[in-house]
Enzyme design. Structure first.
Site, PDB file in Angstrom:
ATOM      1  N   GLU A  95      36.517  31.225  40.160  1.00 48.40           N
ATOM      2  CA  GLU A  95      36.227  30.126  39.034  1.00 48.40           C
ATOM      3  C   GLU A  95      36.801  31.136  38.052  1.00 48.40           C
ATOM      4  O   GLU A  95      36.377  32.101  37.616  1.00 48.40           O
ATOM      5  CB  GLU A  95      34.913  30.426  38.696  1.00 48.40           C
ATOM      6  CG  GLU A  95      34.002  30.011  38.021  1.00 48.40           C
ATOM      7  CD  GLU A  95      32.216  29.598  38.276  1.00 48.40           C
ATOM      8  OE1 GLU A  95      31.952  30.031  38.513  1.00 48.40           O
ATOM      9  OE2 GLU A  95      32.127  29.532  36.387  1.00 48.40           O
ATOM     10  N   ASP A 207      29.199  48.912  41.913  1.00 47.67           N
ATOM     11  CA  ASP A 207      30.001  49.696  40.763  1.00 47.67           C
ATOM     12  C   ASP A 207      29.735  48.680  39.306  1.00 47.67           C
ATOM     13  O   ASP A 207      30.689  48.281  38.746  1.00 47.67           O
ATOM     14  CB  ASP A 207      31.203  48.917  41.388  1.00 47.67           C
ATOM     15  CG  ASP A 207      32.428  50.110  40.753  1.00 47.67           C
ATOM     16  OD1 ASP A 207      32.634  50.856  40.117  1.00 47.67           O
ATOM     17  OD2 ASP A 207      33.478  49.372  40.740  1.00 47.67           O
TER      18      ASP A 207
HETATM   19  P1  ADP Z   1      40.954  44.745  39.220  1.00 46.88           P
HETATM   20  O1  ADP Z   1      39.568  44.532  40.542  1.00 46.88           O
HETATM   21  O2  ADP Z   1      41.755  45.283  39.241  1.00 46.88           O
HETATM   22  O3  ADP Z   1      39.741  46.401  38.143  1.00 46.88           O
HETATM   23  P2  ADP Z   1      38.371  43.350  37.228  1.00 46.88           P
HETATM   24  O4  ADP Z   1      38.663  42.197  38.969  1.00 46.88           O
HETATM   25  O5  ADP Z   1      38.512  44.187  36.533  1.00 46.88           O
HETATM   26  O6  ADP Z   1      40.471  43.967  38.535  1.00 46.88           O
HETATM   27  O7  ADP Z   1      40.109  41.965  36.064  1.00 46.88           O
HETATM   28  C1  ADP Z   1      40.564  42.038  35.293  1.00 46.88           C
HETATM   29  C2  ADP Z   1      40.476  41.091  34.296  1.00 46.88           C
HETATM   30  O8  ADP Z   1      40.134  40.407  34.199  1.00 46.88           O
HETATM   31  C3  ADP Z   1      39.343  42.255  33.761  1.00 46.88           C
HETATM   32  O9  ADP Z   1      39.852  42.530  31.990  1.00 46.88           O
HETATM   33  C4  ADP Z   1      38.192  41.285  33.899  1.00 46.88           C
HETATM   34  O10 ADP Z   1      37.427  41.336  32.505  1.00 46.88           O
HETATM   35  C5  ADP Z   1      38.971  39.989  34.035  1.00 46.88           C
HETATM   36  N1  ADP Z   1      38.449  39.425  34.898  1.00 46.88           N
HETATM   37  C6  ADP Z   1      37.585  39.453  35.492  1.00 46.88           C
HETATM   38  N2  ADP Z   1      37.270  38.490  36.242  1.00 46.88           N
HETATM   39  C7  ADP Z   1      37.227  37.300  35.539  1.00 46.88           C
HETATM   40  C8  ADP Z   1      36.881  35.834  35.927  1.00 46.88           C
HETATM   41  N3  ADP Z   1      36.768  35.766  36.418  1.00 46.88           N
HETATM   42  N4  ADP Z   1      37.672  35.143  34.900  1.00 46.88           N
HETATM   43  C9  ADP Z   1      37.549  35.889  33.474  1.00 46.88           C
HETATM   44  N5  ADP Z   1      38.471  36.902  33.589  1.00 46.88           N
HETATM   45  C10 ADP Z   1      38.001  38.080  34.228  1.00 46.88           C
END
Ligand code: ADP
Length: 300
Positions: A95, A207
């Site tokens: 989502e 985390d």
């Molecule tokens: P990584 O696994 O590389 O650390 P993240 O899960 O932290 O990646 O996500 C990368 C970027 O996408 C971050 O800026 C985060 O805020 C944004 N983000 C992560 N999940 C979602 C989501 N479900 N919807 C919108 N933005 C997201």
């Protein structure tokens, strides 16, 4: 496991639905991230990595689903994970969280929600094949890019020693001189003098630094990118404070549901930081060594 992003999209949104646009999102530590628009008008969030790293996404999806099943904190719904041969990537589709301004009670609300998550029934998450225990998780996962051993154990202190500190200390040996190595060994032997068994086990995000909380369209905190396991709830609080600065209103609200033993927590907190800082030392190098040594010296 899906064989393409389109297959996951069709399965979740309907047969005729496809990806019509893809915008890259900055900010991830490890993966590439995209916001994809579908022909149905919906948006999805997709993370990709090399095709061989599919296990990262299978375990992340399991963690997100565990947190979401507790139903207390906002957690994105997972659409699916798999490998996409055409794009030559592994992927996790979920989502898309649209952001909005925070509600006035953002921190109090999150304090209540996180405490409810920590209070939720979590016994089913620590059964792994023939093994079960009070602490751990049904499968190993990752903390950032490092493997995280979740083999269930009956006591928190054994779990924290054998599945958290020991593997990270073993990986960090190359940074340690003999005196630091000795201090690390003594800390492991005496861990029971500094930690205590929690009153109840909690499903943890694992985390929970500030970058893994995003504000959703409801103005509330949503949690992403977890390293889920069942442990002591203080470990999540400590990570929030190690790389973040939650206000007192958060702790006050949390304490209404799970009273925090403030003095004891202050004494234990650095031991929870130690695991995360060892992981940073192993992932990002030398600059985290002094913080690790400082903590070892504080307790030994
Ligand atoms: P990584 O696994 O590389 O650390 P993240 O899960 O932290 O990646 O996500 C990368 C970027 O996408 C971050 O800026 C985060 O805020 C944004 N983000 C992560 N999940 C979602 C989501 N479900 N919807 C919108 N933005 C997201």
């Amino acid at each position: 496991m899906y064989h393409s992003i389109e297959a996951a999209v069709r399965d979740c949104f309907g047969d005729g639905v496809s990806v019509v646009r893809s915008d890259s999102i900055p900010g991830g530590d490890i993966n590439r991230a995209y916001r994809m628009e579908l022909s149905s008008g919906d948006w999805i969030f997709v993370k990709t990595n090399t095709i061989h790293n599919i296990r990262f996404f299978l375990t992340e999806s399991k963690g997100l689903e565990a947190l979401r099943s507790a139903g207390e904190v906002g957690v994105p719904h997972v659409f699916g994970a798999g490998t996409d041969r055409q794009r030559n990537v592994s992927f996790l589709a979920m989502e898309y969280i649209r952001s909005a301004p925070r509600i006035r009670t953002y921190w109090e609300t999150f304090g209540h929600e996180l405490a409810k998550l920590h209070r939720a029934e979590c016994r089913s998450f620590t059964v792994s094949g023939e093994n079960s225990g009070k602490y751990g998780f049904s499968e190993d996962n990752y903390i950032g890019a490092s493997p995280q051993n979740n083999h269930p154990k009956d006591t928190w202190i054994d779990f924290y020693r054998e599945c958290r500190l020991l593997p990270q200390i073993a990986m960090a040996e190359r940074y340690f001189d003999p005196s630091v190595r000795k201090k690390a060994g003594r800390l492991l032997d005496h861990l029971g003098d500094y930690l205590r068994e929690p009153e109840f086990p909690s499903l943890l995000h694992g985390d929970l630094w500030s970058g893994n909380m995003i504000c959703g369209s409801d103005g509330k905190a949503w949690i992403i990118d977890p390293a889920v396991y069942v442990g002591d709830c203080e470990a999540d609080l400590a990570m929030m404070q190690l790389f973040g600065n939650p206000p007192e209103s958060f702790f006050a609200a949390y304490s209404e549901i799970i009273p925090i033993d403030r003095k004891g927590y202050r004494e234990r907190r650095k031991l929870y930081d130690l695991y995360q800082l060892l992981n940073h030392l192993n992932l990002f190098g030398q600059m985290y060594l002094s913080s690790v040594v400082e903590i070892l010296e504080r307790y030994i």
